[in-house]
Design a protein around this motif. Structure first.
Motif, PDB file in Angstrom:
ATOM      1  N   GLY A   1       0.781  -1.245   0.000  1.00  0.00           N
ATOM      2  CA  GLY A   1       0.000   0.000   0.000  1.00  0.00           C
ATOM      3  C   GLY A   1       0.805   1.283   0.000  1.00  0.00           C
ATOM      4  N   SER A   2       2.129   1.183  -0.103  1.00  0.00           N
ATOM      5  CA  SER A   2       3.050   2.329  -0.188  1.00  0.00           C
ATOM      6  C   SER A   2       3.133   3.172   1.076  1.00  0.00           C
ATOM      7  CB  SER A   2       2.742   3.250  -1.366  1.00  0.00           C
ATOM      8  OG  SER A   2       2.896   2.522  -2.549  1.00  0.00           O
ATOM      9  N   VAL A   3       2.031   3.850   1.408  1.00  0.00           N
ATOM     10  CA  VAL A   3       2.111   4.751   2.561  1.00  0.00           C
ATOM     11  C   VAL A   3       1.132   4.328   3.650  1.00  0.00           C
ATOM     12  CG1 VAL A   3       2.889   6.797   1.312  1.00  0.00           C
ATOM     13  CG2 VAL A   3       0.450   6.298   1.455  1.00  0.00           C
ATOM     14  N   GLN A   4       1.381   4.821   4.847  1.00  0.00           N
ATOM     15  CA  GLN A   4       0.497   4.509   5.974  1.00  0.00           C
ATOM     16  C   GLN A   4      -0.902   5.051   5.692  1.00  0.00           C
ATOM     17  OE1 GLN A   4       1.236   6.665   9.575  1.00  0.00           O
ATOM     18  NE2 GLN A   4      -0.373   5.558  10.653  1.00  0.00           N
ATOM     19  N   SER A   5      -1.902   4.216   5.955  1.00  0.00           N
ATOM     20  CA  SER A   5      -3.273   4.628   5.709  1.00  0.00           C
ATOM     21  C   SER A   5      -3.963   4.879   7.046  1.00  0.00           C
ATOM     22  CB  SER A   5      -3.965   3.512   4.930  1.00  0.00           C
ATOM     23  OG  SER A   5      -5.229   3.901   4.564  1.00  0.00           O
ATOM     24  N   LYS A   6      -4.356   6.127   7.253  1.00  0.00           N
ATOM     25  CA  LYS A   6      -4.877   6.500   8.574  1.00  0.00           C
ATOM     26  C   LYS A   6      -6.405   6.435   8.633  1.00  0.00           C
ATOM     27  CE  LYS A   6      -0.981   9.478   9.529  1.00  0.00           C
ATOM     28  NZ  LYS A   6      -0.468  10.808   9.729  1.00  0.00           N
ATOM     29  N   ILE A   7      -6.917   6.495   9.843  1.00  0.00           N
ATOM     30  CA  ILE A   7      -8.362   6.599  10.055  1.00  0.00           C
ATOM     31  C   ILE A   7      -8.800   7.967   9.536  1.00  0.00           C
ATOM     32  CG2 ILE A   7     -10.123   6.903  11.859  1.00  0.00           C
ATOM     33  CD1 ILE A   7      -9.285   4.225  12.363  1.00  0.00           C
ATOM     34  N   SER A   8      -9.911   8.000   8.779  1.00  0.00           N
ATOM     35  CA  SER A   8     -10.383   9.333   8.394  1.00  0.00           C
ATOM     36  C   SER A   8     -11.492   9.764   9.357  1.00  0.00           C
ATOM     37  CB  SER A   8     -10.849   9.359   6.942  1.00  0.00           C
ATOM     38  OG  SER A   8     -11.737   8.309   6.695  1.00  0.00           O
ATOM     39  N   PHE A   9     -11.232  10.853  10.037  1.00  0.00           N
ATOM     40  CA  PHE A   9     -12.184  11.332  11.040  1.00  0.00           C
ATOM     41  C   PHE A   9     -13.253  12.198  10.383  1.00  0.00           C
ATOM     42  CE2 PHE A   9      -8.381  10.396  13.532  1.00  0.00           C
ATOM     43  CZ  PHE A   9      -8.942   9.581  14.509  1.00  0.00           C
TER      44      PHE A   9
ATOM     45  N   LYS B   1      -2.185  -8.040  24.668  1.00  0.00           N
ATOM     46  CA  LYS B   1      -2.391  -6.890  25.559  1.00  0.00           C
ATOM     47  C   LYS B   1      -3.058  -5.729  24.823  1.00  0.00           C
ATOM     48  CE  LYS B   1       1.532  -7.832  28.581  1.00  0.00           C
ATOM     49  NZ  LYS B   1       2.647  -8.161  27.640  1.00  0.00           N
ATOM     50  N   LEU B   2      -3.795  -4.920  25.591  1.00  0.00           N
ATOM     51  CA  LEU B   2      -4.615  -3.878  24.970  1.00  0.00           C
ATOM     52  C   LEU B   2      -3.808  -2.718  24.393  1.00  0.00           C
ATOM     53  CD1 LEU B   2      -7.619  -3.933  27.447  1.00  0.00           C
ATOM     54  CD2 LEU B   2      -7.551  -4.786  25.089  1.00  0.00           C
ATOM     55  N   GLU B   3      -2.525  -2.643  24.746  1.00  0.00           N
ATOM     56  CA  GLU B   3      -1.719  -1.574  24.117  1.00  0.00           C
ATOM     57  C   GLU B   3      -0.973  -2.089  22.874  1.00  0.00           C
ATOM     58  OE1 GLU B   3       0.722  -3.079  27.664  1.00  0.00           O
ATOM     59  OE2 GLU B   3      -1.372  -2.723  27.161  1.00  0.00           O
ATOM     60  N   GLU B   4      -1.164  -3.388  22.565  1.00  0.00           N
ATOM     61  CA  GLU B   4      -0.394  -3.957  21.460  1.00  0.00           C
ATOM     62  C   GLU B   4      -1.109  -3.836  20.102  1.00  0.00           C
ATOM     63  OE1 GLU B   4       2.582  -7.119  23.501  1.00  0.00           O
ATOM     64  OE2 GLU B   4       0.462  -7.607  23.670  1.00  0.00           O
ATOM     65  N   LEU B   5      -1.358  -2.591  19.728  1.00  0.00           N
ATOM     66  CA  LEU B   5      -1.905  -2.280  18.404  1.00  0.00           C
ATOM     67  C   LEU B   5      -1.004  -1.212  17.793  1.00  0.00           C
ATOM     68  CD1 LEU B   5      -4.566  -2.694  16.568  1.00  0.00           C
ATOM     69  CD2 LEU B   5      -5.175  -0.429  17.402  1.00  0.00           C
ATOM     70  N   GLU B   6      -0.600  -1.404  16.560  1.00  0.00           N
ATOM     71  CA  GLU B   6       0.306  -0.438  15.924  1.00  0.00           C
ATOM     72  C   GLU B   6      -0.244  -0.016  14.571  1.00  0.00           C
ATOM     73  OE1 GLU B   6       4.135  -2.315  15.490  1.00  0.00           O
ATOM     74  OE2 GLU B   6       4.256  -2.807  17.625  1.00  0.00           O
ATOM     75  N   PRO B   7      -0.041   1.252  14.203  1.00  0.00           N
ATOM     76  CA  PRO B   7      -0.377   1.651  12.834  1.00  0.00           C
ATOM     77  C   PRO B   7       0.512   0.866  11.874  1.00  0.00           C
ATOM     78  CG  PRO B   7       0.267   3.554  14.166  1.00  0.00           C
ATOM     79  CD  PRO B   7       0.552   2.347  14.979  1.00  0.00           C
ATOM     80  N   PHE B   8       0.002   0.584  10.706  1.00  0.00           N
ATOM     81  CA  PHE B   8       0.769  -0.233   9.753  1.00  0.00           C
ATOM     82  C   PHE B   8       1.538   0.667   8.783  1.00  0.00           C
ATOM     83  CE2 PHE B   8       0.961  -2.723   5.735  1.00  0.00           C
ATOM     84  CZ  PHE B   8       1.741  -3.767   6.200  1.00  0.00           C
ATOM     85  N   HIS B   9       2.847   0.479   8.736  1.00  0.00           N
ATOM     86  CA  HIS B   9       3.696   1.254   7.822  1.00  0.00           C
ATOM     87  C   HIS B   9       4.295   0.313   6.775  1.00  0.00           C
ATOM     88  CE1 HIS B   9       3.736   4.867  10.371  1.00  0.00           C
ATOM     89  NE2 HIS B   9       3.786   4.036  11.386  1.00  0.00           N
ATOM     90  N   PRO B  10       3.799   0.352   5.524  1.00  0.00           N
ATOM     91  CA  PRO B  10       4.308  -0.568   4.502  1.00  0.00           C
ATOM     92  C   PRO B  10       5.829  -0.499   4.316  1.00  0.00           C
ATOM     93  CG  PRO B  10       2.322   0.490   3.718  1.00  0.00           C
ATOM     94  CD  PRO B  10       2.682   1.161   5.017  1.00  0.00           C
ATOM     95  N   ASP B  11       6.391   0.713   4.345  1.00  0.00           N
ATOM     96  CA  ASP B  11       7.841   0.831   4.112  1.00  0.00           C
ATOM     97  C   ASP B  11       8.647   0.185   5.236  1.00  0.00           C
ATOM     98  OD1 ASP B  11       6.851   2.775   5.807  1.00  0.00           O
ATOM     99  OD2 ASP B  11       8.256   4.329   5.150  1.00  0.00           O
TER     100      ASP B  11
END
Ligand code: GDP
Length: 296
Positions: A88-96, A278-288
């Motif tokens: 996906g090339s770049v990080q895809s964020k939540i759109s608020f 664990k509940l803190e073990e979520l990370e944004p996904f960075h393809p690079d």
């Protein structure tokens, strides 16, 4: 280590090129044959592998790369770039939403990690200064509502439920009203999961979608199930339409097939990855970063 097998094989295949001076077409073809096998063994979708190899070969077999002073480095750079683009090339964020609350609907099959991920996502957004509300719409799995409450109280995040006797569309809608009353700017809806994809499940999700009009529908899939996870993503995307994927249990994924195929197959990005229970073990996904990690 995640993707251990794949990393080792790719590094081996590309490492062999480093010992050579100039590269011949045969050198590149041999290395690509190994790369192809490594990707297939990692459970990457066959068509995705084919397209990937042909793109990499096209870029490698040319004067500029093969006659450069460091051809192996060039090839590795190309593989890295193509892996990045595959994911996906770049990080895809939540759109608020421009006008809160932002409504995020989490969907997925039972056991994929949906309820846990609702909590993880709420916690992640709370750390960014948001005021999330969790809404319990999984009325079929008896423990799901209680589980969401447990997660919410651990995190200090409110949970809205109406028991298991009301219609999920009504619960979701009431959850939105609750959010407006209490000033929550993000609503995360935990929807029902089944063991298999069936029409009833999809119909229910479609009903919630059409009434609530979520800003994001995120599909939770289990990375350890490889191609199956990708097939699930394709089905949900075709039937419901999703905005992105949260790939859970990446911490236990030694192969990598789901992470590498899901974007190419569904054209929807991986937005987050689950890296533990664990509940803190979520990370944004960075393809690079993921591509560099795989190539070592
Ligand atoms: P649901 O049925 O989809 O709501 O799934 P649950 O949220 O109940 O999760 C199922 C199991 O997967 C639980 O034991 C979770 O702790 C576990 N789980 C969820 N996400 C992750 C993850 O990212 N890594 C690991 N190792 N386990 C996870």
């Amino acid at each position: 280590m995640i993707f251990e097998g794949l990393s080792e094989k790719l590094q081996n295949a590309l490492g062999k090129l480093k010992g050579k001076g100039k590269l011949t077409e045969k050198d590149v073809n041999d290395a690509m044959r190994e790369v192809k096998l490594a990707l297939l063994e990692a459970d990457v979708n066959f068509k995705v592998v084919k397209d990937f190899i042909s793109k990499v070969k096209d870029r490698c077999i040319g004067q500029e790369v093969m006659e450069s002073l460091t051809p192996a480095q060039h090839v590795i750079k190309i593989v890295n770039e193509e892996l990045t683009s595959l994911m996906g090339s770049v990080q895809s964020k939540i759109s608020f939403a421009s006008k809160p609350p932002t409504v995020i609907m989490l969907v997925g099959l039972q056991g994929a990690g949906k309820t846990t991920t609702c909590g993880k996502l709420a916690s992640y957004l709370k750390k960014q200064g948001k005021k999330p509300l969790l809404v319990a719409c999984d009325i079929y799995r008896p423990a799901a509502i209680k589980q969401l409450h447990v997660v919410g109280s651990k995190l200090g995040i409110p949970v809205f439920d109406m028991g298991d006797k009301q219609d999920p569309v009504y619960i979701a809608n009431s959850g939105l009203e609750e959010a407006s009353k209490k000033g929550n700017d993000v609503v995360i809806i935990d929807t029902a999961g089944r063991l298999h994809i069936d029409e009833d499940l999809m119909d229910e999700l479609k009903n919630v979608k059409s009434k609530i009009k979520p800003h994001e529908i995120l599909l939770v899939i289990d990375a350890m199930t490889g191609q199956d996870a990708v097939n699930v993503a394709e089905s949900f995307n075709n039937a419901l339409g999703i905005d992105g994927v949260i790939l859970t249990k990446l911490d236990g994924d030694t192969r990598g097939g789901a992470a590498l195929s899901v974007r190419a197959v569904t054209n929807k990005p991986i937005k987050f990855v689950g890296m533990g229970e664990k509940l803190e073990e979520l990370e944004p996904f960075h393809p690079d970063r993921m591509a560099s990690r795989i190539l070592g």
